[in-house]
Design a protein around this motif. Sequence first.
Motif, PDB file in Angstrom:
ATOM      1  N   ASP A 168       0.833  -1.211   0.000  1.00  0.00           N
ATOM      2  CA  ASP A 168       0.000   0.000   0.000  1.00  0.00           C
ATOM      3  C   ASP A 168       0.867   1.260   0.000  1.00  0.00           C
ATOM      4  O   ASP A 168       0.569   2.229  -0.710  1.00  0.00           O
ATOM      5  CB  ASP A 168      -0.927   0.028   1.218  1.00  0.00           C
ATOM      6  N   ILE A 169       1.905   1.251   0.800  1.00  0.00           N
ATOM      7  CA  ILE A 169       2.785   2.419   0.885  1.00  0.00           C
ATOM      8  C   ILE A 169       3.468   2.682  -0.450  1.00  0.00           C
ATOM      9  O   ILE A 169       3.540   3.839  -0.900  1.00  0.00           O
ATOM     10  CB  ILE A 169       3.826   2.244   2.012  1.00  0.00           C
ATOM     11  N   THR A 170       3.953   1.639  -1.112  1.00  0.00           N
ATOM     12  CA  THR A 170       4.625   1.860  -2.396  1.00  0.00           C
ATOM     13  C   THR A 170       3.630   2.345  -3.452  1.00  0.00           C
ATOM     14  O   THR A 170       3.982   3.191  -4.279  1.00  0.00           O
ATOM     15  CB  THR A 170       5.365   0.596  -2.889  1.00  0.00           C
ATOM     16  N   GLN A 171       2.402   1.844  -3.412  1.00  0.00           N
ATOM     17  CA  GLN A 171       1.393   2.330  -4.349  1.00  0.00           C
ATOM     18  C   GLN A 171       1.070   3.794  -4.069  1.00  0.00           C
ATOM     19  O   GLN A 171       0.951   4.598  -4.993  1.00  0.00           O
ATOM     20  CB  GLN A 171       0.116   1.475  -4.263  1.00  0.00           C
ATOM     21  N   THR A 172       0.938   4.146  -2.812  1.00  0.00           N
ATOM     22  CA  THR A 172       0.672   5.534  -2.438  1.00  0.00           C
ATOM     23  C   THR A 172       1.826   6.441  -2.858  1.00  0.00           C
ATOM     24  O   THR A 172       1.606   7.559  -3.320  1.00  0.00           O
ATOM     25  CB  THR A 172       0.434   5.631  -0.914  1.00  0.00           C
ATOM     26  N   THR A 173       3.042   5.948  -2.717  1.00  0.00           N
ATOM     27  CA  THR A 173       4.214   6.723  -3.135  1.00  0.00           C
ATOM     28  C   THR A 173       4.150   7.011  -4.629  1.00  0.00           C
ATOM     29  O   THR A 173       4.385   8.149  -5.057  1.00  0.00           O
ATOM     30  CB  THR A 173       5.514   5.963  -2.786  1.00  0.00           C
ATOM     31  N   LYS A 174       3.827   6.002  -5.425  1.00  0.00           N
ATOM     32  CA  LYS A 174       3.689   6.215  -6.880  1.00  0.00           C
ATOM     33  C   LYS A 174       2.573   7.210  -7.176  1.00  0.00           C
ATOM     34  O   LYS A 174       2.731   8.091  -8.031  1.00  0.00           O
ATOM     35  CB  LYS A 174       3.409   4.895  -7.591  1.00  0.00           C
ATOM     36  N   ASN A 175       1.456   7.073  -6.479  1.00  0.00           N
ATOM     37  CA  ASN A 175       0.333   7.991  -6.699  1.00  0.00           C
ATOM     38  C   ASN A 175       0.725   9.432  -6.395  1.00  0.00           C
ATOM     39  O   ASN A 175       0.423  10.344  -7.164  1.00  0.00           O
ATOM     40  CB  ASN A 175      -0.871   7.580  -5.861  1.00  0.00           C
ATOM     41  N   PHE A 176       1.386   9.644  -5.258  1.00  0.00           N
ATOM     42  CA  PHE A 176       1.829  10.990  -4.898  1.00  0.00           C
ATOM     43  C   PHE A 176       2.833  11.526  -5.919  1.00  0.00           C
ATOM     44  O   PHE A 176       2.780  12.707  -6.277  1.00  0.00           O
ATOM     45  CB  PHE A 176       2.457  11.027  -3.501  1.00  0.00           C
ATOM     46  N   ALA A 177       3.731  10.682  -6.370  1.00  0.00           N
ATOM     47  CA  ALA A 177       4.717  11.112  -7.362  1.00  0.00           C
ATOM     48  C   ALA A 177       4.022  11.615  -8.622  1.00  0.00           C
ATOM     49  O   ALA A 177       4.363  12.684  -9.153  1.00  0.00           O
ATOM     50  CB  ALA A 177       5.674   9.965  -7.699  1.00  0.00           C
ATOM     51  N   ILE A 178       3.043  10.864  -9.077  1.00  0.00           N
ATOM     52  CA  ILE A 178       2.330  11.240 -10.302  1.00  0.00           C
ATOM     53  C   ILE A 178       1.536  12.527 -10.087  1.00  0.00           C
ATOM     54  O   ILE A 178       1.570  13.437 -10.923  1.00  0.00           O
ATOM     55  CB  ILE A 178       1.426  10.088 -10.781  1.00  0.00           C
TER      56      ILE A 178
END
Length: 172
Positions: free
Chosen positions: A37-47
């Motif tokens: 979940d954290i890595t997915q959230t990190t990608k989302n925030f990056a985008i």
Amino acid sequence: MLTQEISDPRKDSFAYQLDLLKMEIEIIDKAIARLDDITQTTKNFAIIIWVGLITVAFADPDFRQYTIFTALVPLLFWVLDARWRYFLRGFIFRQDKIAEFLNSEKLVESFEENRLIGIKVLDPRGAQYRKTDEYKKTVNFWRSMRYSEVNIVYIGLSLASIIAGVAVILSP
């Protein structure tokens, strides 16, 4: 006359260790899910942040010249994402070691001896393996940077920024 069952401390401690091993598997599963979940959230925030910066850069002519610098944002998030994936790899490594134990003769030996043989309990990130070559090869930061699905996202965003930045610089 009352018969009292005498417990075998060795058998009881073995049963306790098996319970702890089951609990550790649950802890690892939860940690892996949380880190995913954290890595997915990190990608989302990056985008989201990258799109926001690109939007700001193109919305104001004074900021267009800085478009190329938006390439740094995905790279910073890539490093952050890799750090989380590094932790994730430690949990996965331990999960693999538990599976290896459960599918080996050491499990049978453990039941024969009434004690765990060849595995320690409550080591969800695999600290006992950290000095081994196998752990160092599998669980390392640079390897975490090379996940293909992650590379595509972060490198793609950075390249898009560079291309947009070069286009802005070369346009009259």
